[in-house]
Design a protein around this motif. Structure first.
Motif, short mmCIF file in Angstrom:
data_model
loop_
_atom_site.label_atom_id
_atom_site.label_comp_id
_atom_site.label_asym_id
_atom_site.label_seq_id
_atom_site.Cartn_x
_atom_site.Cartn_y
_atom_site.Cartn_z
N ARG A 95 51.48 1.55 -57.11
CA ARG A 95 50.29 0.50 -57.41
C ARG A 95 48.84 1.30 -57.49
NH1 ARG A 95 46.75 0.12 -53.19
NH2 ARG A 95 47.54 0.74 -50.89
N LYS A 96 48.17 0.27 -58.22
CA LYS A 96 46.81 0.98 -58.39
C LYS A 96 46.15 1.52 -56.97
CE LYS A 96 42.84 0.93 -61.10
NZ LYS A 96 41.84 -0.21 -62.29
N PRO A 97 45.74 2.44 -56.95
CA PRO A 97 44.88 2.68 -55.64
C PRO A 97 43.35 2.46 -55.71
CG PRO A 97 45.20 4.97 -56.68
CD PRO A 97 45.93 3.92 -57.48
N THR A 98 42.73 2.13 -54.45
CA THR A 98 41.43 2.04 -54.59
C THR A 98 40.60 3.59 -54.83
OG1 THR A 98 41.05 2.12 -52.30
CG2 THR A 98 41.46 0.05 -52.99
N ARG A 99 39.51 3.57 -54.99
CA ARG A 99 38.81 4.86 -55.09
C ARG A 99 38.85 5.38 -53.74
NH1 ARG A 99 32.67 5.07 -57.15
NH2 ARG A 99 33.81 4.22 -59.03
N ASP A 100 38.65 4.85 -52.77
CA ASP A 100 38.76 5.24 -51.37
C ASP A 100 40.33 5.92 -50.91
OD1 ASP A 100 36.08 5.13 -50.99
OD2 ASP A 100 36.20 3.33 -49.59
N GLU A 101 41.16 5.28 -51.23
CA GLU A 101 42.34 5.58 -51.15
C GLU A 101 42.98 6.89 -51.95
OE1 GLU A 101 44.69 1.29 -50.11
OE2 GLU A 101 44.29 2.10 -52.22
N ARG A 102 42.53 6.78 -53.12
CA ARG A 102 42.74 7.94 -53.95
C ARG A 102 42.01 9.23 -53.44
NH1 ARG A 102 43.80 8.43 -59.61
NH2 ARG A 102 43.35 10.58 -60.45
N ALA A 103 41.02 9.13 -52.85
CA ALA A 103 40.20 10.36 -52.06
C ALA A 103 40.97 10.92 -51.02
CB ALA A 103 38.87 10.02 -52.01
N GLU A 104 41.55 9.65 -50.10
CA GLU A 104 42.07 10.11 -48.80
C GLU A 104 43.51 10.58 -49.23
OE1 GLU A 104 42.29 6.19 -46.91
OE2 GLU A 104 40.22 6.18 -46.15
N ILE A 105 44.14 10.21 -50.21
CA ILE A 105 45.54 10.89 -50.41
C ILE A 105 45.08 12.22 -50.79
CG2 ILE A 105 47.47 10.62 -52.28
CD1 ILE A 105 46.96 7.67 -52.30
N THR A 106 44.06 12.47 -51.78
CA THR A 106 43.76 13.91 -52.24
C THR A 106 43.70 14.84 -51.14
OG1 THR A 106 43.37 12.97 -54.37
CG2 THR A 106 42.46 15.21 -53.75
N GLU A 107 42.92 14.18 -50.10
CA GLU A 107 42.45 15.11 -48.84
C GLU A 107 43.67 15.48 -48.05
OE1 GLU A 107 39.59 14.86 -44.98
OE2 GLU A 107 39.62 13.17 -46.50
N GLU A 108 44.54 14.46 -47.98
CA GLU A 108 45.72 14.95 -47.18
C GLU A 108 46.79 15.57 -47.74
OE1 GLU A 108 48.70 14.76 -44.20
OE2 GLU A 108 46.52 14.14 -44.08
N ALA A 109 46.89 15.48 -49.23
CA ALA A 109 47.76 16.53 -49.89
C ALA A 109 47.21 17.68 -49.86
CB ALA A 109 47.64 15.94 -51.45
N ALA A 110 46.03 17.90 -49.92
CA ALA A 110 45.29 19.21 -49.70
C ALA A 110 45.92 19.69 -48.45
CB ALA A 110 43.90 19.54 -49.97
N ARG A 111 45.59 19.19 -47.29
CA ARG A 111 45.62 19.49 -46.12
C ARG A 111 47.26 19.97 -45.93
NH1 ARG A 111 47.59 17.96 -40.84
NH2 ARG A 111 46.22 18.34 -39.34
N MET A 112 48.15 19.05 -46.50
CA MET A 112 49.70 19.67 -46.26
C MET A 112 49.79 20.89 -46.94
SD MET A 112 52.85 17.21 -47.49
CE MET A 112 52.37 17.43 -49.44
N LEU A 113 49.55 20.71 -48.13
CA LEU A 113 49.92 22.24 -49.10
C LEU A 113 49.04 23.40 -48.32
CD1 LEU A 113 49.27 20.82 -52.82
CD2 LEU A 113 51.33 21.27 -51.51
#
Length: 378
Positions: free
Chosen positions: A339-357
């Motif tokens: 689904r289309k994420p909100t701007r805040d959701e997109r930022a939070e997903i990106t932050e968590e992805a970077a942490r995981m990697l």
């Protein structure tokens, strides 16, 4: 703040899907990362799905504060944790204590699987098959292919796959290390859990005790939820026996749910940060009705055919998929939103992805993309 759940014996409180979601995420250590150890987490969660070797590590990463994959790997090397076929006749990572006691409680699904291979086992004495297998794998751990060839010398007319499936259904066989260690590989090599751990199987806990542990990690839950998780049937009488010790609720469909009186049930609007889950994560498979985590519109969309992908929980629900690849020293993680994420959701997903990697790879550079890698129209 806990969810408000006014109730009477005649009219149990109704828990919304959002309330069930937050309660389940709290029990699964997914609302906030827990400070508990990897071993304590494996115990609390009653094991980790482990069809593949990496998912148990990613499950713990998403649940534990400051998780280091080497912690779980060290537990496997020291034989405090093992890989063994258990719930639903699928491979799990269990603590040694649970691996020694879970067998009798999961015998039914293994018996069902064994019956499905009966045509390939005509003329095979199952008691002798179990005895021969035990002797072979306790003489020394045997690679799966070698075990199959040894069994075929005794039963040359049997189906090779059926022989090995029967062996693991009849005996509690563990996959020995280095299989499953972090950053290391190894073919499937088997021995009995008692031989690997150097101690005998212990008395199995009662089904009552297992239901209570299940509710602590997956509740609130219905009888059918428990049965789907365990691969068992006809357990209603266990819940009836436990009823005086439990609270009861209803979901939005009217299904009766059971729960521990002192278990956490957070408010439905409790923040739920993004979580990257591996394929076959516990929380995605722990209930008959998975709508508490997987919206109906996304049911069946975290995989295609025999291929499963990682799932991303967004505001507590499966709303994206992920996969990671590598080019040189760069880890490339692609997130496919459902689904289309909100701007805040997109930022939070990106932050968590970077942490995981950063934690889960040795990459020197990170490339996080939002795109499409799975076409549901095909």
């Amino acid at each position: 703040m806990a969810a408000k759940t006014h109730r009477t014996a005649a009219h149990p409180a109704v828990l919304s899907t959002s309330a069930l979601n937050r309660a389940t995420l709290e029990r699964q250590l997914l609302l906030r990362r827990s400070p508990m150890s990897a071993k304590d987490a494996v115990t609390h969660l009653l094991g980790l799905q482990a069809q593949n070797t990496k998912p148990p590590y990613f499950q713990l990463y998403s649940r534990l504060a400051d998780f280091d994959p080497e912690e779980l790997s060290a537990l496997m090397e020291s034989r405090e944790v093992v890989r063994i076929v258990s719930l639903r006749s699928t491979l799990h990572t269990h603590t040694a204590d649970d691996a020694l006691t879970v067998g009798p409680l999961v015998r039914a699904p293994r018996d069902r699987e064994l019956r499905s291979f009966r045509r390939g086992l005509e003329g095979v004495d199952l008691d002798r098959l179990a005895a021969v297998t035990e002797e072979l794998v306790e003489e020394r751990p045997r690679p799966l292919g070698e075990l199959r060839e040894e069994l075929l010398t005794r039963w040359p007319d049997a189906d090779p796959l059926a022989l090995t499936v029967a062996a693991r259904c009849l005996l509690p066989l563990v996959q020995v290390t280095p299989r499953g260690l972090w950053g290391r590989g190894g073919q499937v090599t088997l021995t009995t859990v008692q031989h690997w751990l150097g101690r005998s199987a212990e008395p199995a806990p009662t089904l009552d005790a297992t239901v209570l542990r299940y509710l602590g990690a997956f509740g609130p839950a219905s009888v059918m939820d428990f049965q789907a998780w365990a691969g068992l049937t006809r357990t209603k009488e266990v819940f009836e026996r436990l009823r005086p010790r439990l609270l009861t609720f209803r979901d939005e469909r009217g299904v009766e749910l059971f729960d521990l009186p002192d278990a956490p049930r957070p408010a439905p609007d409790t923040p739920a940060p993004p979580r990257f889950l591996p394929e076959f994560d516990n929380v995605l498979l722990g209930h008959a009705d998975r709508s508490r985590v997987i919206p109906e519109v996304n049911r069946g969309r975290n995989g295609k055919g025999n291929q499963s992908y990682g799932s991303v929980l967004v505001d507590g629900f499966l709303d994206a998929l992920w996969r990671v690849g590598h080019e040189g020293g760069t880890a490339i993680l692609t997130v496919q939103m459902l689904r289309k994420p909100t701007r805040d959701e997109r930022a939070e997903i990106t932050e968590e992805a970077a942490r995981m990697l950063t934690v889960m790879t040795d990459a020197t550079d990170l490339d996080i993309r939002f795109g499409t890698f799975l076409d549901f129209a095909d």
